[in-house]
Design an enzyme around this catalytic site. Sequence first.
Site, mmCIF file in Angstrom:
data_model
loop_
_atom_site.group_PDB
_atom_site.id
_atom_site.type_symbol
_atom_site.label_atom_id
_atom_site.label_comp_id
_atom_site.label_asym_id
_atom_site.label_seq_id
_atom_site.Cartn_x
_atom_site.Cartn_y
_atom_site.Cartn_z
ATOM 1 N N HIS A 125 0.836 -1.198 0.000
ATOM 2 C CA HIS A 125 0.000 0.000 0.000
ATOM 3 C C HIS A 125 0.874 1.253 0.000
ATOM 4 C CE1 HIS A 125 -4.159 -1.626 1.388
ATOM 5 N NE2 HIS A 125 -3.576 -2.422 0.515
ATOM 6 N N PRO A 161 -4.101 0.287 18.973
ATOM 7 C CA PRO A 161 -3.852 -0.223 17.622
ATOM 8 C C PRO A 161 -3.940 0.818 16.492
ATOM 9 C CG PRO A 161 -6.008 -0.911 18.396
ATOM 10 C CD PRO A 161 -5.334 -0.255 19.555
ATOM 11 N N LYS A 198 1.070 -0.284 15.128
ATOM 12 C CA LYS A 198 2.472 -0.380 15.549
ATOM 13 C C LYS A 198 2.821 -1.598 16.412
ATOM 14 C CE LYS A 198 4.243 3.058 13.493
ATOM 15 N NZ LYS A 198 3.897 2.395 12.217
ATOM 16 N N TYR A 206 -9.137 5.391 7.619
ATOM 17 C CA TYR A 206 -9.296 5.707 9.046
ATOM 18 C C TYR A 206 -10.314 6.834 9.132
ATOM 19 C CZ TYR A 206 -4.966 3.154 10.239
ATOM 20 O OH TYR A 206 -4.019 2.186 10.438
ATOM 21 N N TYR A 253 4.002 6.374 10.225
ATOM 22 C CA TYR A 253 3.166 5.229 9.859
ATOM 23 C C TYR A 253 3.986 4.159 9.133
ATOM 24 C CZ TYR A 253 -1.079 2.671 8.715
ATOM 25 O OH TYR A 253 -2.048 1.701 8.635
HETATM 26 P P1 FAD Z 1 1.888 -12.007 21.621
HETATM 27 O O1 FAD Z 1 1.433 -12.009 20.222
HETATM 28 O O2 FAD Z 1 0.909 -11.691 22.682
HETATM 29 O O3 FAD Z 1 2.556 -13.399 21.898
HETATM 30 C C1 FAD Z 1 2.896 -13.842 23.189
HETATM 31 C C2 FAD Z 1 2.866 -15.357 23.228
HETATM 32 O O4 FAD Z 1 3.300 -15.804 24.496
HETATM 33 C C3 FAD Z 1 1.464 -15.929 23.027
HETATM 34 O O5 FAD Z 1 1.496 -16.937 22.049
HETATM 35 C C4 FAD Z 1 1.081 -16.450 24.385
HETATM 36 O O6 FAD Z 1 0.209 -17.564 24.309
HETATM 37 C C5 FAD Z 1 2.431 -16.813 24.942
HETATM 38 N N1 FAD Z 1 2.480 -16.822 26.424
HETATM 39 C C6 FAD Z 1 1.891 -15.963 27.267
HETATM 40 N N2 FAD Z 1 2.159 -16.275 28.535
HETATM 41 C C7 FAD Z 1 2.936 -17.381 28.494
HETATM 42 C C8 FAD Z 1 3.539 -18.178 29.502
HETATM 43 N N3 FAD Z 1 3.395 -17.900 30.801
HETATM 44 N N4 FAD Z 1 4.271 -19.233 29.107
HETATM 45 C C9 FAD Z 1 4.440 -19.528 27.786
HETATM 46 N N5 FAD Z 1 3.894 -18.799 26.797
HETATM 47 C C10 FAD Z 1 3.153 -17.735 27.149
HETATM 48 N N6 FAD Z 1 -1.730 -4.591 16.810
HETATM 49 C C11 FAD Z 1 -1.947 -3.877 15.736
HETATM 50 O O7 FAD Z 1 -1.009 -3.222 15.260
HETATM 51 N N7 FAD Z 1 -3.194 -3.858 15.133
HETATM 52 C C12 FAD Z 1 -4.236 -4.587 15.631
HETATM 53 O O8 FAD Z 1 -5.328 -4.565 15.096
HETATM 54 C C13 FAD Z 1 -4.056 -5.326 16.774
HETATM 55 N N8 FAD Z 1 -5.065 -6.045 17.317
HETATM 56 C C14 FAD Z 1 -4.838 -6.738 18.467
HETATM 57 C C15 FAD Z 1 -5.880 -7.447 19.067
HETATM 58 C C16 FAD Z 1 -5.677 -8.136 20.258
HETATM 59 C C17 FAD Z 1 -6.821 -8.897 20.903
HETATM 60 C C18 FAD Z 1 -4.387 -8.126 20.870
HETATM 61 C C19 FAD Z 1 -4.148 -8.861 22.163
HETATM 62 C C20 FAD Z 1 -3.359 -7.435 20.253
HETATM 63 C C21 FAD Z 1 -3.565 -6.728 19.063
HETATM 64 N N9 FAD Z 1 -2.542 -6.014 18.439
HETATM 65 C C22 FAD Z 1 -2.756 -5.311 17.331
HETATM 66 C C23 FAD Z 1 -1.209 -5.992 18.957
HETATM 67 C C24 FAD Z 1 -0.311 -7.013 18.277
HETATM 68 O O9 FAD Z 1 -1.060 -8.119 17.894
HETATM 69 C C25 FAD Z 1 0.752 -7.339 19.281
HETATM 70 O O10 FAD Z 1 1.520 -6.160 19.480
HETATM 71 C C26 FAD Z 1 1.671 -8.492 18.870
HETATM 72 O O11 FAD Z 1 0.949 -9.699 18.891
HETATM 73 C C27 FAD Z 1 2.857 -8.582 19.826
HETATM 74 O O12 FAD Z 1 3.543 -9.783 19.639
HETATM 75 P P2 FAD Z 1 4.254 -10.514 20.831
HETATM 76 O O13 FAD Z 1 4.924 -11.688 20.220
HETATM 77 O O14 FAD Z 1 5.057 -9.530 21.610
HETATM 78 O O15 FAD Z 1 3.088 -10.949 21.824
HETATM 79 C C1 DHB Z 2 -5.360 -3.245 11.001
HETATM 80 C C2 DHB Z 2 -5.253 -3.038 12.345
HETATM 81 C C3 DHB Z 2 -4.829 -1.821 12.808
HETATM 82 O O1 DHB Z 2 -4.723 -1.607 14.118
HETATM 83 C C4 DHB Z 2 -4.522 -0.792 11.952
HETATM 84 O O2 DHB Z 2 -4.142 0.407 12.456
HETATM 85 C C5 DHB Z 2 -4.620 -1.005 10.604
HETATM 86 C C6 DHB Z 2 -5.042 -2.247 10.132
HETATM 87 C C7 DHB Z 2 -5.828 -4.559 10.511
HETATM 88 O O3 DHB Z 2 -6.083 -5.435 11.333
HETATM 89 O O4 DHB Z 2 -5.934 -4.734 9.293
#
Ligand code: FAD
Ligand code: DHB
Length: 393
Positions: A76, A296, A300, A204, A388
């Site tokens: 994009h 979100p 980021k 947005y 962004y």
């Molecule tokens: P996570 O993806 O949370 O991974 C952590 C992992 O550790 C998981 O698999 C979990 O099961 C595991 N874990 C936890 N505790 C333990 C333990 N005690 N022992 C072993 N394993 C464990 N970001 C955006 O930019 N746009 C979005 O739309 C967006 N939507 C989101 C929606 C939700 C519901 C959530 C929770 C987050 C969202 N985010 C979004 C944020 C983005 O998804 C996260 O920033 C990203 O997943 C971070 O990755 P991570 O690997 O740090 O953590």
């Molecule tokens: C999506 C999620 C976001 O938080 C965003 O800022 C843009 C796109 C998505 O899930 O596609």
Amino acid sequence: MASRDRTQVGIIGAGPAGLLLARLLEVHGVDSVILEARTRDYVEARIRAGVLEQGTVDLLEEAGVAERLHREGLVHDGVEIAANGRRLRIDFRELTGKTVTVYGQTEVTRDLIAARLAGGGPIVFEADDVAIHDIETDRPRLSYRVAGEDRSLVCDFVAGCDGFHGIGRPSLPASLRRTVDRTYPFGWLGILADVPPCSDELIYASHPRGFALASMRSPTRSRYYVQCGLDDKIEAWPDARIWDELRLRLGSEPAPDITTGPSIEKSIAPLRSFVSTPMQHGRLFLAGDAAHIVPPTGAKGLNLAASDVHYLCRALLAHYAKGNDDKLRAYSDTALARVWKAERFSWWMTTLLHRLHPEGSFEAQMQRAELDYLASSRAAQTALAENYVGLPF
Ligand code: FAD
Ligand code: DHB
């Protein structure tokens, strides 16, 4: 596979942070074991973020998992901001020379798990009661239980990549930890549906009824979000109500043509800004949501997890290849410098676009002025675009 009791880097969590770290270490010849609390199916089915910065795409290439991303990901060149009855296009390519790629976190996770398992690298799924010991020594240890059997893994280093609710962050001494936190008085309701997106680019929208976002996963799969109440229950949002609300909130000139259809996933998430410092102590290093959360709106969260992993991986490689620990010692400061800027941008985008204050209040007027300024100033648009597409690592 026989259980392992020794590794170089013990990684807690098979989210994007833990999986990417493991793959990057693997391609550079460093051994790791991942302990994940959930099942593979659960981890691969979670619907979350969708926008990848170029720097994240570069890291996935380095990790050898970008083939499908390049085939199926959507590049994009810009996004649209719909507010006050008009749509403003922010042209990333023209303003910054950079682009973003729309490719779901779910797909990134699947690609990373497939590559990790194909390379023979262990992921222990359904690891219960993971605990970290001896982080102030040079032989930290992870204890855990699988299928009722107690196990132990001795490591050189431990990476806490276990998300916001994990045990990584609370394993740093409480006396050292500082947190700052902001909760927002609303949530996001997300809907995924197999219908063509309403626009080629993300929209947005800031509307008196609340924020809305039109996103996508592919030319046939749409992802939409609407600002909702913090206490709203998913049952109060049948599909028809979400589509009605999207039509109203995204309906600025020209109104996008929204195709509706049954949802295949719906969820409500709270919005939060959160940073815990430091991101390391002794031989324990935190990366991703384990250390920080962004709302979100700026897309980021996943990208910050990737940049943390980049810094941590470089630091670990300097240790193993050159015996140089300067980067390991500086890890928290290096990562946090980028984290704070992404926190600022995510907070700014959130307060700019959400309905927070009554019409006519000072704050609502400031929001309107900021949006007017954005529409009239190339400098303001460049600042948005630069953040962004992702600040440099
Ligand atoms: P996570 O993806 O949370 O991974 C952590 C992992 O550790 C998981 O698999 C979990 O099961 C595991 N874990 C936890 N505790 C333990 C333990 N005690 N022992 C072993 N394993 C464990 N970001 C955006 O930019 N746009 C979005 O739309 C967006 N939507 C989101 C929606 C939700 C519901 C959530 C929770 C987050 C969202 N985010 C979004 C944020 C983005 O998804 C996260 O920033 C990203 O997943 C971070 O990755 P991570 O690997 O740090 O953590
Ligand atoms: C999506 C999620 C976001 O938080 C965003 O800022 C843009 C796109 C998505 O899930 O596609």
